[in-house]
Scaffold this motif. Sequence first.
Motif: not given
Length: 247
Positions: A21-24, A26-33
């Motif tokens: 879940c953390a891998r998902r 991490e990707l989400f937060f970086h894309m969202l930014a």
Amino acid sequence: MEEDYYLGAYWGPRNETALECARRAELFFHMLARCDPTFTQWYRAGRGAPRDLPGWPLRPELKELESLFLKGRNRTDVGREVIEDLGFRLMVWNAKKEATKLHLSCGKYSPWGGPNSCLLYPPRQGAVRERLLRLPVLTEVLTCMATAWDPDYAIVNSTEMVDLIKKRKWERRVGWLTYLSRRLGRLPPLPAPVRIEPVGALGWLLVLSPEPMTAANPEHVALTARVRELLDRAGFIESPEPAPASE
């Protein structure tokens, strides 16, 4: 009256560890930014947070996210035992006033207690709300949700429109923007002005209108209801209801 819009991605039981879940996330937060400046810094609750900040600053890095998911496990009321099949939760926000809130629920593999989800709530008023509720930003955010979390479906909608359109307790919803995973089936022909855009090899993004869809507009309600009807006939709307618990 302003309607309450939200962005939500939902998926069924999926047994994932806190690290997965953390891998998902991490990707989400970086894309969202990359979608808007207001998404670059998030905060979480906790004692002793600096008074001049909305909470403890979140570092969207793998190890910190894994630790927070482990702390956010569901537990029994008596004994505080971990309920493994209900997964992990995390809630963060980005400001003290007119905050955007983000709720994550993942790693759940029980058919009970609702779906796994990624929910983003824009501010209810203000300049940030106006900026976020624009089609290019919403399209990017929904694409980020689909890419990072691989949901069954995701929507941008107002709660008022949901109340008008939804017919069953257990169903996949249709909104101003709707993402549908390819694993759900094959899209039927949809009426103009609906626009269909592929989201990589994962699914499709349906855009019902270039302007915000509102429950106060009868034409918007009628179009949303029509699209829902066509998708229902094609098998996209009905979501299996959890079977009764065995005694």
